[in-house]
Design a protein around this motif. Structure first.
Motif, PDB file in Angstrom:
ATOM      1  N   THR A  27      -2.615 -63.161  17.528  1.00 31.53           N
ATOM      2  CA  THR A  27      -2.430 -61.723  17.391  1.00 31.53           C
ATOM      3  C   THR A  27      -1.166 -61.604  16.884  1.00 31.53           C
ATOM      4  OG1 THR A  27      -4.165 -61.139  19.139  1.00 31.53           O
ATOM      5  CG2 THR A  27      -2.514 -59.474  18.586  1.00 31.53           C
ATOM      6  N   ILE A  28      -0.651 -61.067  15.871  1.00 31.20           N
ATOM      7  CA  ILE A  28       0.490 -60.743  15.604  1.00 31.20           C
ATOM      8  C   ILE A  28       1.118 -59.200  15.764  1.00 31.20           C
ATOM      9  CG2 ILE A  28       2.094 -60.923  13.405  1.00 31.20           C
ATOM     10  CD1 ILE A  28      -0.022 -62.981  12.178  1.00 31.20           C
ATOM     11  N   TYR A  29       2.059 -59.121  16.613  1.00 28.61           N
ATOM     12  CA  TYR A  29       2.767 -57.807  16.867  1.00 28.61           C
ATOM     13  C   TYR A  29       4.247 -57.492  15.905  1.00 28.61           C
ATOM     14  CZ  TYR A  29      -0.051 -58.086  20.871  1.00 28.61           C
ATOM     15  OH  TYR A  29      -1.292 -58.089  21.707  1.00 28.61           O
ATOM     16  N   LEU A  30       3.727 -56.620  15.055  1.00 27.20           N
ATOM     17  CA  LEU A  30       4.984 -56.290  13.963  1.00 27.20           C
ATOM     18  C   LEU A  30       6.003 -55.251  14.658  1.00 27.20           C
ATOM     19  CD1 LEU A  30       2.977 -56.031  10.742  1.00 27.20           C
ATOM     20  CD2 LEU A  30       4.064 -57.825  11.626  1.00 27.20           C
ATOM     21  N   MET A  31       7.208 -55.336  14.094  1.00 25.49           N
ATOM     22  CA  MET A  31       8.131 -54.425  14.597  1.00 25.49           C
ATOM     23  C   MET A  31       7.755 -52.877  14.181  1.00 25.49           C
ATOM     24  SD  MET A  31      10.358 -56.037  16.333  1.00 25.49           S
ATOM     25  CE  MET A  31      11.784 -54.647  16.393  1.00 25.49           C
ATOM     26  N   ASN A  32       7.038 -52.605  13.312  1.00 25.92           N
ATOM     27  CA  ASN A  32       6.636 -51.190  12.839  1.00 25.92           C
ATOM     28  C   ASN A  32       5.539 -50.698  13.721  1.00 25.92           C
ATOM     29  OD1 ASN A  32       4.359 -52.458  11.990  1.00 25.92           O
ATOM     30  ND2 ASN A  32       4.696 -51.973   9.846  1.00 25.92           N
ATOM     31  N   GLY A  33       5.102 -51.640  15.019  1.00 27.66           N
ATOM     32  CA  GLY A  33       4.136 -51.254  15.835  1.00 27.66           C
ATOM     33  C   GLY A  33       2.583 -51.620  15.697  1.00 27.66           C
ATOM     34  N   ARG A  34       2.554 -51.960  14.481  1.00 28.22           N
ATOM     35  CA  ARG A  34       1.031 -52.558  13.985  1.00 28.22           C
ATOM     36  C   ARG A  34       0.601 -53.682  14.554  1.00 28.22           C
ATOM     37  NH1 ARG A  34      -0.908 -48.796  10.520  1.00 28.22           N
ATOM     38  NH2 ARG A  34       0.642 -47.741   9.416  1.00 28.22           N
ATOM     39  N   VAL A  35      -0.594 -54.066  14.774  1.00 24.68           N
ATOM     40  CA  VAL A  35      -0.940 -55.170  15.216  1.00 24.68           C
ATOM     41  C   VAL A  35      -2.137 -55.976  14.376  1.00 24.68           C
ATOM     42  CG1 VAL A  35      -2.460 -56.387  17.029  1.00 24.68           C
ATOM     43  CG2 VAL A  35      -0.798 -54.358  17.593  1.00 24.68           C
ATOM     44  N   VAL A  36      -1.957 -57.160  14.034  1.00 29.66           N
ATOM     45  CA  VAL A  36      -2.649 -58.021  13.085  1.00 29.66           C
ATOM     46  C   VAL A  36      -3.548 -58.904  13.901  1.00 29.66           C
ATOM     47  CG1 VAL A  36      -2.551 -59.229  10.909  1.00 29.66           C
ATOM     48  CG2 VAL A  36      -1.139 -57.242  11.090  1.00 29.66           C
ATOM     49  N   GLY A  37      -4.514 -59.044  13.526  1.00 31.39           N
ATOM     50  CA  GLY A  37      -5.303 -60.101  14.451  1.00 31.39           C
ATOM     51  C   GLY A  37      -5.660 -61.226  13.178  1.00 31.39           C
ATOM     52  N   GLU A  38      -5.198 -62.149  12.983  1.00 32.58           N
ATOM     53  CA  GLU A  38      -5.619 -63.275  11.871  1.00 32.58           C
ATOM     54  C   GLU A  38      -5.067 -64.512  12.598  1.00 32.58           C
ATOM     55  OE1 GLU A  38      -7.377 -63.302   9.203  1.00 32.58           O
ATOM     56  OE2 GLU A  38      -7.878 -61.273   9.481  1.00 32.58           O
ATOM     57  N   LYS A  39      -5.513 -65.508  11.943  1.00 31.42           N
ATOM     58  CA  LYS A  39      -5.116 -67.057  12.336  1.00 31.42           C
ATOM     59  C   LYS A  39      -3.955 -67.322  11.650  1.00 31.42           C
ATOM     60  CE  LYS A  39      -5.699 -71.249  14.043  1.00 31.42           C
ATOM     61  NZ  LYS A  39      -5.644 -71.580  15.499  1.00 31.42           N
ATOM     62  N   VAL A  40      -2.707 -67.609  12.419  1.00 31.87           N
ATOM     63  CA  VAL A  40      -1.412 -68.009  11.829  1.00 31.87           C
ATOM     64  C   VAL A  40      -1.763 -69.289  11.264  1.00 31.87           C
ATOM     65  CG1 VAL A  40       0.797 -68.733  12.464  1.00 31.87           C
ATOM     66  CG2 VAL A  40      -0.048 -66.696  13.193  1.00 31.87           C
ATOM     67  N   ILE A  41      -1.344 -69.643  10.012  1.00 30.27           N
ATOM     68  CA  ILE A  41      -1.167 -71.066   9.234  1.00 30.27           C
ATOM     69  C   ILE A  41      -0.130 -71.732   9.113  1.00 30.27           C
ATOM     70  CG2 ILE A  41      -3.590 -70.374   8.184  1.00 30.27           C
ATOM     71  CD1 ILE A  41      -1.958 -69.919   5.532  1.00 30.27           C
ATOM     72  N   ASP A  42       0.952 -71.003   9.256  1.00 34.15           N
ATOM     73  CA  ASP A  42       2.396 -71.650   9.129  1.00 34.15           C
ATOM     74  C   ASP A  42       3.395 -70.579   9.651  1.00 34.15           C
ATOM     75  OD1 ASP A  42       4.167 -73.294   8.217  1.00 34.15           O
ATOM     76  OD2 ASP A  42       3.908 -72.744   5.970  1.00 34.15           O
ATOM     77  N   THR A  43       4.480 -71.329  10.081  1.00 33.30           N
ATOM     78  CA  THR A  43       5.585 -70.633  10.838  1.00 33.30           C
ATOM     79  C   THR A  43       7.043 -71.188  10.108  1.00 33.30           C
ATOM     80  OG1 THR A  43       5.594 -71.921  12.563  1.00 33.30           O
ATOM     81  CG2 THR A  43       4.576 -69.959  13.056  1.00 33.30           C
ATOM     82  N   LEU A  44       6.920 -71.838   9.105  1.00 35.94           N
ATOM     83  CA  LEU A  44       7.991 -72.486   8.571  1.00 35.94           C
ATOM     84  C   LEU A  44       8.914 -71.549   7.692  1.00 35.94           C
ATOM     85  CD1 LEU A  44       6.769 -75.958   7.702  1.00 35.94           C
ATOM     86  CD2 LEU A  44       8.159 -75.446   9.599  1.00 35.94           C
ATOM     87  N   LEU A  45      10.071 -71.716   7.128  1.00 33.10           N
ATOM     88  CA  LEU A  45      10.658 -71.083   6.549  1.00 33.10           C
ATOM     89  C   LEU A  45      11.293 -69.712   6.684  1.00 33.10           C
ATOM     90  CD1 LEU A  45       9.368 -72.311   2.745  1.00 33.10           C
ATOM     91  CD2 LEU A  45      11.349 -73.387   4.239  1.00 33.10           C
ATOM     92  N   GLY A  46      11.409 -69.141   7.890  1.00 36.54           N
ATOM     93  CA  GLY A  46      11.708 -68.003   8.338  1.00 36.54           C
ATOM     94  C   GLY A  46      10.645 -67.143   8.067  1.00 36.54           C
ATOM     95  N   ALA A  47       9.309 -67.282   8.262  1.00 36.46           N
ATOM     96  CA  ALA A  47       8.315 -66.241   8.244  1.00 36.46           C
ATOM     97  C   ALA A  47       6.991 -67.090   9.006  1.00 36.46           C
ATOM     98  CB  ALA A  47       8.095 -66.197   6.678  1.00 36.46           C
ATOM     99  N   VAL A  48       6.231 -66.150   9.273  1.00 38.95           N
ATOM    100  CA  VAL A  48       4.895 -66.227   9.980  1.00 38.95           C
ATOM    101  C   VAL A  48       3.517 -66.121   8.699  1.00 38.95           C
ATOM    102  CG1 VAL A  48       3.073 -65.849  11.458  1.00 38.95           C
ATOM    103  CG2 VAL A  48       5.218 -65.866  12.191  1.00 38.95           C
ATOM    104  N   THR A  49       2.898 -67.009   8.615  1.00 42.61           N
ATOM    105  CA  THR A  49       1.987 -66.861   7.309  1.00 42.61           C
ATOM    106  C   THR A  49       0.674 -66.712   7.791  1.00 42.61           C
ATOM    107  OG1 THR A  49       3.669 -68.095   5.946  1.00 42.61           O
ATOM    108  CG2 THR A  49       1.329 -67.886   5.098  1.00 42.61           C
ATOM    109  N   ILE A  50      -0.120 -65.837   7.286  1.00 40.62           N
ATOM    110  CA  ILE A  50      -1.656 -65.881   7.358  1.00 40.62           C
ATOM    111  C   ILE A  50      -2.416 -65.658   6.000  1.00 40.62           C
ATOM    112  CG2 ILE A  50      -1.383 -64.651   9.548  1.00 40.62           C
ATOM    113  CD1 ILE A  50      -2.402 -62.015   8.253  1.00 40.62           C
ATOM    114  N   ILE A  51      -3.473 -66.071   6.243  1.00 40.35           N
ATOM    115  CA  ILE A  51      -4.451 -65.607   4.894  1.00 40.35           C
ATOM    116  C   ILE A  51      -4.921 -64.146   4.678  1.00 40.35           C
ATOM    117  CG2 ILE A  51      -6.753 -66.044   3.787  1.00 40.35           C
ATOM    118  CD1 ILE A  51      -4.752 -68.581   3.884  1.00 40.35           C
ATOM    119  N   ASN A  52      -4.880 -63.695   3.713  1.00 39.78           N
ATOM    120  CA  ASN A  52      -4.954 -62.130   3.295  1.00 39.78           C
ATOM    121  C   ASN A  52      -6.534 -61.979   3.660  1.00 39.78           C
ATOM    122  OD1 ASN A  52      -5.376 -59.658   2.332  1.00 39.78           O
ATOM    123  ND2 ASN A  52      -3.916 -59.814   1.047  1.00 39.78           N
TER     124      ASN A  52
END
Length: 205
Positions: A27-52
């Protein structure tokens, strides 16, 4: 017979557990208040990455400054937000959480019907003037729509205790005023078109 029935039940239970685990997402909680439920596949290079989820062959990257927190499926949490005045992060972590709750509740529950109706009639009135300055009335209404106090209705609050938090109220009000302006643009534009149409109709007659 009983043995076969028992084995069947065990199989069904194991299948259910396996299926449930497969459905568990991060579960990804964004600063704009939105919540995204997806599998995190990468956390490198200053970003969290998921499959669209809409385009499985593409990825979505959330930069760290867009993130409040990621809660992983195993229960672990990683916070990306921290209080830092140099980054204009004035809230504490708990206050920011309540601020985001306010944004979410307003996004789900605040309809801004009054702004929609008021701007519509302002647009009709402006259009009926038949002048170049007709849009001033509805879009002026839009500019002023954020000024009135926001009434937080209890049926739009996910938890009644949240209104005790100033941060929650600020988050709710920010989205509510934004909603008012959006609805004012929509209502005013529609009303303006109808007003000019009625003016042209009366002019021809």
């Amino acid at each position: 017979m009983l043995k076969k029935g028992f084995l069947f039940l065990v199989f069904c239970f194991m299948f259910h557990v396996a299926f449930s685990q497969a459905k568990v997402q991060d579960t990804i909680y964004l600063m704009n208040g939105r919540v995204v439920g997806e599998k995190v596949i990468d956390t490198l290079l200053g970003a969290v990455t998921i499959i669209n989820p809409k385009k499985p062959n593409k990825k979505i990257h959330y930069e760290w400054d867009q993130l409040y927190m990621v809660r992983y499926a195993n229960g672990d949490k990683r916070y990306y937000y921290k209080q830092d005045s140099l980054l204009s992060n004035w809230f504490t972590r708990d206050e920011m959480w309540m601020y985001m709750k306010g944004e979410n509740d307003a996004r789900k529950g605040f309809k801004a019907r009054g702004a929609l109706i008021g701007s519509f009639f302002a647009g009709v009135a402006g259009g009926l003037s038949g002048t170049f300055y007709g849009p001033v009335l509805p879009y002026g209404y839009m500019a002023l729509s954020g000024i009135p106090k926001v009434r937080i209705r209890h049926n739009t609050i996910s938890n009644p205790t949240y209104v005790e938090s100033d941060a929650y109220i600020l988050g709710y009000e920010r989205v509510a005023r934004q909603r008012r302006k959006i609805k004012s643009v929509v209502g005013g534009t529609i009303g303006l078109g109808i007003g000019y149409g009625l003016f042209a109709l009366f002019l021809n007659k």
